[in-house]
Enzyme design. Structure first.
Site, PDB file in Angstrom:
ATOM      1  N   SER A   1       0.672  -1.135   0.107  1.00 22.40           N
ATOM      2  CA  SER A   1      -0.119  -0.362   0.161  1.00 22.40           C
ATOM      3  C   SER A   1       1.135   1.237  -0.109  1.00 22.40           C
ATOM      4  O   SER A   1       1.943   1.055  -0.602  1.00 22.40           O
ATOM      5  CB  SER A   1      -0.904  -0.094   1.164  1.00 22.40           C
TER       6      SER A   1
ATOM      7  N   LYS B   1       4.290   2.476  -2.439  1.00 20.70           N
ATOM      8  CA  LYS B   1       4.762   3.176  -3.633  1.00 20.70           C
ATOM      9  C   LYS B   1       6.394   3.144  -2.710  1.00 20.70           C
ATOM     10  O   LYS B   1       6.917   4.327  -3.425  1.00 20.70           O
ATOM     11  CB  LYS B   1       3.700   4.393  -2.867  1.00 20.70           C
TER      12      LYS B   1
ATOM     13  N   TRP C   1      -9.637   0.053  -5.097  1.00 20.01           N
ATOM     14  CA  TRP C   1      -9.456   1.436  -4.664  1.00 20.01           C
ATOM     15  C   TRP C   1      -7.985   2.026  -5.387  1.00 20.01           C
ATOM     16  O   TRP C   1      -7.327   2.578  -5.403  1.00 20.01           O
ATOM     17  CB  TRP C   1      -9.222   1.736  -2.819  1.00 20.01           C
TER      18      TRP C   1
ATOM     19  N   HIS D   1      -7.902  -6.038   0.088  1.00 20.62           N
ATOM     20  CA  HIS D   1      -6.209  -4.838   0.028  1.00 20.62           C
ATOM     21  C   HIS D   1      -5.887  -5.402   1.541  1.00 20.62           C
ATOM     22  O   HIS D   1      -5.549  -5.410   2.284  1.00 20.62           O
ATOM     23  CB  HIS D   1      -6.913  -3.435   0.350  1.00 20.62           C
TER      24      HIS D   1
HETATM   25  C1  GTR Z   1      -5.511   4.874   2.039  1.00 25.70           C
HETATM   26  C2  GTR Z   1      -4.463   5.046   0.560  1.00 25.70           C
HETATM   27  C3  GTR Z   1      -4.156   4.584  -0.573  1.00 25.70           C
HETATM   28  C4  GTR Z   1      -2.513   3.423   0.476  1.00 25.70           C
HETATM   29  C5  GTR Z   1      -3.769   3.082   1.830  1.00 25.70           C
HETATM   30  C6  GTR Z   1      -2.528   2.237   2.835  1.00 25.70           C
HETATM   31  O1  GTR Z   1      -6.374   5.364   2.587  1.00 25.70           O
HETATM   32  O2  GTR Z   1      -5.675   6.340   0.184  1.00 25.70           O
HETATM   33  O3  GTR Z   1      -2.961   5.238  -1.095  1.00 25.70           O
HETATM   34  O4  GTR Z   1      -1.641   4.021   0.169  1.00 25.70           O
HETATM   35  O5  GTR Z   1      -4.707   3.949   2.690  1.00 25.70           O
HETATM   36  O6  GTR Z   1      -1.557   2.618   3.035  1.00 25.70           O
HETATM   37  O7  GTR Z   1      -3.069   1.523   3.574  1.00 25.70           O
END
Ligand code: GTR
Length: 419
Positions: free
Chosen positions: A257, A261, A348, A398
């Site tokens: 996540s 990045k 997402w 996720h």
């Molecule tokens: C979310 C964000 C994502 C991702 C995620 C995470 O809220 O929008 O880009 O980074 O968090 O890190 O779990």
């Protein structure tokens, strides 16, 4: 007057709440990706030498100035091994904890946790990734020190500090025994050590240690939280290079996540990382930014103003003007192996957009004599594919699962050689 005020308030509210995300593929938009093999001023990149000497530095600079912000010159690390146990996890592992000062003794230090297979007869390759909930959360091992750093609110977090009850709370994401049994070491640090993940985290981060005279905030083209977390990964690698148990020429940097990045940005900048793994990294990670699907540039900059460089916010409403897109971040890893993992229900993060960046980075791999992804159509669920660029999409949400780790381990075996 009242009417003007009302309109101003309406406008401000609209700013804070961008429109609902799009999940309709037919509305993802049409766009033209910038070509990683065409110089900014025009002209094709014809060979590996031109890529290496001119185009790669050009792309890297664009990501620095426009997306993540420039990383300052690294400070030399200082470190201290604070604990060492040679028969951890029932004899399976050597466990070490290391305090690493990444920006001098006055700045926040990083606590690195390291597990090494106890039966290793020679230096072992390693996975290095930051964690979300403190080192102690990755495994119930009672010997791991509970993190003392600021934490986001959550179960077992009291007044922004972790408590004993969170020991092992993230273990499903870190199959430590499986990693060790396959012959790899695992190194991890809590990302909040380097930059507490909230919009006012800056003052408690490592950034002020790099301010030049009179500076009180990073300039629009300077780093922010993602840059700082990535810097932490490179400093952890500095330490791993000094640890004789580790084969530092075979370290895979990985993250999930926002930390996916981060891993991509770390691997793009620091070519000592021999492999880069992105898990569900989404917007600002592997996903193509120009696709209007799930999270957008505007949404991410609004919800997380502290993650990217100030300049990135200029693209909130004009993403097509970005001089780069995320396939070019993948291309910065070339010709090193890179793995992109998606999850089916993680809309997402835009799984298709994550896949497409692998497709669009492939010509750079081919120019450098390596197979890229080798396909343009998304594979089915649980069908890992690829050459030097690997990809899978698994069922579920996720998260990081054992299935994801099995593919990362297989990919590492394939490119590092089986243990
Ligand atoms: C979310 C964000 C994502 C991702 C995620 C995470 O809220 O929008 O880009 O980074 O968090 O890190 O779990």
């Amino acid at each position: 007057m009242a009417r003007v005020l009302f309109l101003l308030i309406l406008a401000a509210a609209a700013e804070a709440q961008p429109p609902e995300a799009n999940y309709d593929e037919s509305k993802a938009g049409s766009y033209t990706l910038p070509d990683p093999l065409v110089f900014t001023g025009g002209g094709r990149v014809e060979n590996a030498d031109q890529w290496r000497k001119r185009r790669r530095p050009e792309i890297l600079r664009l990501f620095e100035e426009q997306v993540y912000g420039r990383t300052p010159r690294a400070r030399r690390i200082e470190y201290e091994v604070t604990s060492r146990k040679t028969d951890a996890l029932g004899g399976l592992a050597i466990r070490k904890e290391v305090t690493i000062w990444v920006a001098g003794r006055q700045a926040p230090a990083m606590q690195l946790l390291l597990y090494i297979p106890a039966d290793a007869r020679k230096p072992v390759p390693a996975f290095l990734g930051p964690n979300f909930r403190g080192n102690h959360a990755i495994h119930p091992d009672p010997g791991i020190t509970i993190s003392k750093s600021w934490m986001r609110p959550g179960e077992g977090v009291v007044e922004n500090r972790a408590t004993e009850s969170t020991r092992g709370a993230a273990r499903s994401r870190w199959p430590v025994e499986m990693i060790l049994r396959r012959g790899y070491a695992l190194a991890t640090y809590y990302y909040g050590d380097i930059f507490p993940d909230h919009k006012d985290g800056l003052s408690q981060s490592i950034l002020p240690a790099f301010y030049r005279g009179g500076q009180t905030a990073p300039a629009a083209d300077e780093w922010n939280a993602i840059g700082a977390w990535a810097y932490g990964l490179s400093r952890a690698l500095d330490y791993l290079e000094k640890d004789s148990a580790i084969d530092a020429k075979h370290v895979a940097v990985l993250g999930h996540s926002r930390l996916g990045k981060t891993a991509l940005w770390a691997g793009a900048q620091d070519e000592r990382f021999a492999m880069v793994i992105s898990n569900d990294s989404g917007e600002g990670g592997a996903a193509i930014a120009r696709r209007n699907f799930g999270e957008t540039v505007e949404r991410i900059n609004t919800a997380f103003p502290h993650w990217f460089a100030g300049n990135f916010k200029q693209y909130n409403k004009r993403v097509n003007d970005l001089p780069v897109d995320q396939h070019m971040l993948i291309s910065l890893v070339a010709p090193r192996p890179v793995y992109i993992a998606s999850a089916q229900d993680d809309k997402w993060a835009d799984p298709k957009g994550e896949f497409l960046s692998g497709v669009a980075a492939s010509p750079v791999y081919r120019l450098l004599g390596a197979p890229g992804l080798g396909m343009a159509e998304m594979p089915g669920v649980h069908e890992p594919v690829g050459g030097r660029i690997g990809y899978h999409i698994r069922a579920g949400k996720h998260d990081v699962t054992e299935y994801d780790w099995e593919q990362f381990l297989n990919f590492a075996d394939k490119h590092f050689g089986k243990r």
